[in-house]
Design a protein around this motif. Structure first.
Motif, PDB file in Angstrom:
ATOM      1  N   ARG B 285       0.823  -1.343  -0.020  1.00  0.00           N
ATOM      2  CA  ARG B 285      -0.120  -0.038   0.181  1.00  0.00           C
ATOM      3  C   ARG B 285       0.649   1.314   0.083  1.00  0.00           C
ATOM      4  NH1 ARG B 285      -5.347   0.560   1.094  1.00  0.00           N
ATOM      5  NH2 ARG B 285      -5.963   2.664   1.881  1.00  0.00           N
ATOM      6  N   GLU B 286       1.959   1.341   0.705  1.00  0.00           N
ATOM      7  CA  GLU B 286       2.861   2.302   0.823  1.00  0.00           C
ATOM      8  C   GLU B 286       3.619   2.692  -0.309  1.00  0.00           C
ATOM      9  OE1 GLU B 286       4.150   1.620   5.420  1.00  0.00           O
ATOM     10  OE2 GLU B 286       5.789   2.653   3.875  1.00  0.00           O
ATOM     11  N   ILE B 289       1.141   4.222  -2.482  1.00  0.00           N
ATOM     12  CA  ILE B 289       1.169   5.862  -2.117  1.00  0.00           C
ATOM     13  C   ILE B 289       2.266   6.572  -2.818  1.00  0.00           C
ATOM     14  CG2 ILE B 289       1.102   7.421  -0.154  1.00  0.00           C
ATOM     15  CD1 ILE B 289      -1.252   6.030  -0.473  1.00  0.00           C
ATOM     16  N   MET B 290       3.383   6.026  -2.941  1.00  0.00           N
ATOM     17  CA  MET B 290       4.497   6.565  -3.303  1.00  0.00           C
ATOM     18  C   MET B 290       4.434   6.885  -4.704  1.00  0.00           C
ATOM     19  SD  MET B 290       7.410   4.668  -1.180  1.00  0.00           S
ATOM     20  CE  MET B 290       9.048   5.190  -2.452  1.00  0.00           C
ATOM     21  N   LYS B 291       3.934   5.653  -5.505  1.00  0.00           N
ATOM     22  CA  LYS B 291       3.738   5.982  -6.991  1.00  0.00           C
ATOM     23  C   LYS B 291       2.403   7.105  -7.206  1.00  0.00           C
ATOM     24  CE  LYS B 291       3.910   2.430  -9.699  1.00  0.00           C
ATOM     25  NZ  LYS B 291       3.684   1.245 -10.177  1.00  0.00           N
ATOM     26  N   SER B 292       1.601   7.366  -6.316  1.00  0.00           N
ATOM     27  CA  SER B 292       0.467   8.105  -6.457  1.00  0.00           C
ATOM     28  C   SER B 292       1.235   9.577  -6.248  1.00  0.00           C
ATOM     29  CB  SER B 292      -0.595   7.957  -5.667  1.00  0.00           C
ATOM     30  OG  SER B 292      -0.295   8.378  -4.139  1.00  0.00           O
ATOM     31  N   LEU B 293       2.219   9.638  -5.683  1.00  0.00           N
ATOM     32  CA  LEU B 293       2.884  10.739  -5.324  1.00  0.00           C
ATOM     33  C   LEU B 293       3.933  11.181  -6.394  1.00  0.00           C
ATOM     34  CD1 LEU B 293       3.731  10.587  -1.448  1.00  0.00           C
ATOM     35  CD2 LEU B 293       1.978  11.887  -2.453  1.00  0.00           C
ATOM     36  N   VAL B 380      -1.313   1.752  -9.075  1.00  0.00           N
ATOM     37  CA  VAL B 380      -1.598   2.490  -7.803  1.00  0.00           C
ATOM     38  C   VAL B 380      -3.078   2.080  -7.437  1.00  0.00           C
ATOM     39  CG1 VAL B 380      -2.116   4.655  -6.965  1.00  0.00           C
ATOM     40  CG2 VAL B 380      -0.149   4.266  -8.741  1.00  0.00           C
ATOM     41  N   ALA B 381      -3.909   1.787  -8.415  1.00  0.00           N
ATOM     42  CA  ALA B 381      -5.275   1.265  -7.840  1.00  0.00           C
ATOM     43  C   ALA B 381      -5.380  -0.009  -6.987  1.00  0.00           C
ATOM     44  CB  ALA B 381      -6.287   1.493  -8.900  1.00  0.00           C
ATOM     45  N   LEU B 384      -3.423   0.265  -3.910  1.00  0.00           N
ATOM     46  CA  LEU B 384      -4.203   1.024  -2.659  1.00  0.00           C
ATOM     47  C   LEU B 384      -5.377   0.063  -2.283  1.00  0.00           C
ATOM     48  CD1 LEU B 384      -4.703   4.724  -4.053  1.00  0.00           C
ATOM     49  CD2 LEU B 384      -3.322   3.859  -2.287  1.00  0.00           C
TER      50      LEU B 384
END
Lengths: 236, 388
Positions: B285-286, B289-293, B380-381, B384
């Motif tokens: 999950r982290e 998150i990093m990829k979403s950032l 990412v989806a 998450l």
């Protein structure tokens, strides 16, 4: 007439699992002007998060077009999308999603590592963002040392630290008590009104939606016309 | 925060697991460094042999003795510079703990013509040759045992049933097993055996030196041809070939070492792979998150691989340095006694440390690349949605 920041045309998203097709979004058309604060509402499974993911380039539509700032999001490859997200999109999630081994400061600094800013510049940006969310005195605290509301404020600081074009908030108050939720929604409202950030808020809570300038409702993957809400039975 | 800082924080998120993994790597690399040093020492021993020195032994086995009469006939072969009878005594000095040197009976009059690398002051050389019970000792062993000229030492026979009373008349430098051997008169050894047991004179081997490389093959064949149809046929070979054969007698060490090293590395790979797989899975999950950032696939991959490398290289460095400290720097293990004086030195070299680090880096890379690639490829989806 100025071009809207987000343009969605004839967008559909169909999930295929084995032989079963699930229509998550059906022929969506939506314009979101720059500086808007839009609440996307709907019951669970209505397609709110799917629509948000497609706007952010985290998911690809089955058909249709999504333009953000004039750029067709679905045409970008993964690396282009990552860089675009870093510059233009700020995320706020329901479960905060902070990295537990990093302090509040370091969590906010994380997206800036990709920008090429110097350490001093990064520090200034991070402190500004944390100050904006009212956590300048919590920079060295780890997520486990913060309350839920404070964690979400750190997540908001992380979302705005790169000065993105658009902030996407997916049920940001879903894990918070009423008072913390109110603080977070007020903060988002301030970001919209004072810093003119475009915000899309996904929620199924009508009280949260009241903080937005506009509301649009989704029901079974269909975007309802402006002013039309999803059925009361579904809300319950 | 810098990238190295981020990698360090991620590596230390589960301290107990990280420490245990680093210790596993350390232990494995320690064993690997020891095995590599063993191979290195064998090679070094072989490299130090003189190409002009030949060894003649009984054709059946080195444990079969040869008559002394062979010597005169070998000396007559053209190309032979000097010949000495040569017998490993294998006695006990005080007790087993003190017996950390090889003992050879030889002819002192020709020893220095064969072992040209031995350095001994002329007056000590003369004293050694003159006195039947004289012994010369390597400088290193003299220092370790506190021996000085005139000291008397007693060797209690174990292979041969006779005790030898010897007087130190020389302390040599130069190599000969890293200045860790001692040489005494073959005649004294023969006499002692005759007086005590009534045994006829014999030698275990003859060591000789030839005049040039071109004589090596010819002289070897000539010696063996000379005794082919006698009651004591011989096998003559170069010192290097003899030593290589000697190491082979201990078993095919290189194959054994290669097999053990392979098993160690493979086990280590499985342990580290399991650790990294767990570590990455917990952070699915982290990573999303990093990829979403904005982190790209290759950045996520690089960060995770760097984390694996940090862990295994730390373990590798600890393991190889501990091996160096134990065997080389502080010499905490008496390698001479442990290996029956086959090795006097056990030096964990920079090359061995380098190989240990290379092995740990490879383990780090291989163990991380699969779980890291999987995590980096995850959308990412999907990430998450992960409940880790």
């Amino acid at each position: 007439m100025t071009q809207p920041l987000v343009e969605i045309r004839n967008l559909s998203r169909i999930f295929r699992r084995d032989s079963v097709e699930v229509v998550a979004l059906k022929d969506i058309n939506l314009d979101i002007p720059e500086g808007d604060f839009l609440a996307l509402m709907g019951p669970s499974g209505s397609g709110k998060t799917t629509l948000l993911n497609i706007i952010a380039g985290l998911d690809k539509p089955t058909s249709g077009v999504v333009r953000v700032g004039g750029i067709e999001v679905q045409r970008m490859n993964e690396d282009e999308l990552a860089e675009w997200r870093n510059h233009h999109v700020g995320f706020v999630f329901q479960t905060f999603n902070l990295i537990p081994v990093l302090t509040a400061f370091e969590n906010v600094e994380l997206p800036l590592l990709l920008t090429g800013l110097s350490g001093q510049e990064r520090r200034e940006h991070v402190l500004t963002a944390l100050k904006l969310v009212g956590l300048a005195d919590r920079v060295d605290h780890y997520p486990r040392q913060l309350s839920g509301g404070q964690e979400q404020r750190v997540a908001i600081a992380r979302a705005i630290v790169t000065d993105p074009t658009i902030i996407l908030a997916d049920e940001p108050t879903g894990n918070l008590d009423a008072r913390s939720a109110e603080e977070i929604l007020t903060l988002l409202q301030q970001l919209n009104e004072q810093l003119h950030k475009t915000i899309i808020l996904v929620t199924h809570d009508p009280r949260a939606a009241h903080y937005a300038k506009h509301e649009r409702h989704l029901e079974k993957g269909v975007l309802l016309p402006p002013g039309v809400t999803y059925t009361v039975e579904e809300r319950a | 925060m810098s990238y190295p800082g981020f990698i360090w924080k991620n590596g230390m998120r589960n301290k107990r697991r990280t420490v245990l993994t680093v210790l596993s790597v350390s232990l494995a690399i320690f064993v690997l460094s020891t095995l590599l040093t063993l191979v290195h020492e064998i090679d070094r021993n072989l490299e130090e042999s003189n190409p002009l020195r030949l060894v003649t032994r009984h054709a059946v086995s080195p444990t079969n003795m040869l008559p002394l009469r062979h010597r005169a006939r070998i000396e007559q072969i053209p190309g032979v510079v000097a010949v000495t009878p040569f017998t490993w005594f294998g006695g006990i000095y005080i007790d087993e703990a003190h017996t950390d040197f090889a003992q050879f009976a030889c002819d002192p009059r020709v020893l220095f013509d064969i072992y040209t690398e031995i350095r001994l002051p002329p007056e000590q050389r003369r004293a050694f040759i003159r006195e039947r019970t004289a012994v010369i000792v390597g400088r290193r062993k003299a220092e370790e045992h506190g021996w000085t000229l005139g000291d008397r030492i007693t060797l209690r026979g174990t292979v041969f049933p006779v005790d030898l009373e010897l007087t130190i008349r020389g302390i040599f430098t130069g190599s000969v097993n890293d200045e860790s051997s001692i040489f005494f008169h073959h005649e004294y050894f023969e006499q002692a055996l005759k007086e005590t047991m009534g045994w006829p004179a014999f030698t275990a081997m003859y060591w000789l030196r030839v005049d040039s490389i071109s004589s090596v093959s010819r002289v070897s064949q000539a010696i063996d041809a000379l005794f082919r149809n006698t009651d004591a046929p011989t096998k003559t070979e170069t010192e290097r070939a003899f030593q290589a054969e000697f190491f082979t007698m201990l078993g095919n060490l290189k194959t054994l070492v290669a097999t053990l090293s392979g098993v160690i590395l493979f086990t280590l790979l499985l342990v580290t792979m399991n650790t990294m797989a767990m570590s990455v899975r917990e952070r699915t999950r982290e990573i999303a998150i990093m990829k979403s950032l904005g982190f790209r696939r290759r950045e996520v991959l690089a960060l995770l691989i760097a984390e694996g490398l940090l862990m295994t290289l730390t373990g590798g460095l600890i393991g190889s340095l501990v091996a160096r400290l134990i065997f080389t720097h502080f010499a905490l293990v008496d390698i001479g006694r442990l290996t029956l004086n086959i090795f006097q030195r056990f030096e964990v070299t920079g090359e061995v440390i380098g190989l240990g680090l290379l092995a740990s880096a490879l383990v780090g890379l291989l163990s991380t690349v699969i779980p890291a690639s999987r995590a980096a490829r995850l959308t990412v989806a999907d990430g998450l949605r992960h409940l880790g």
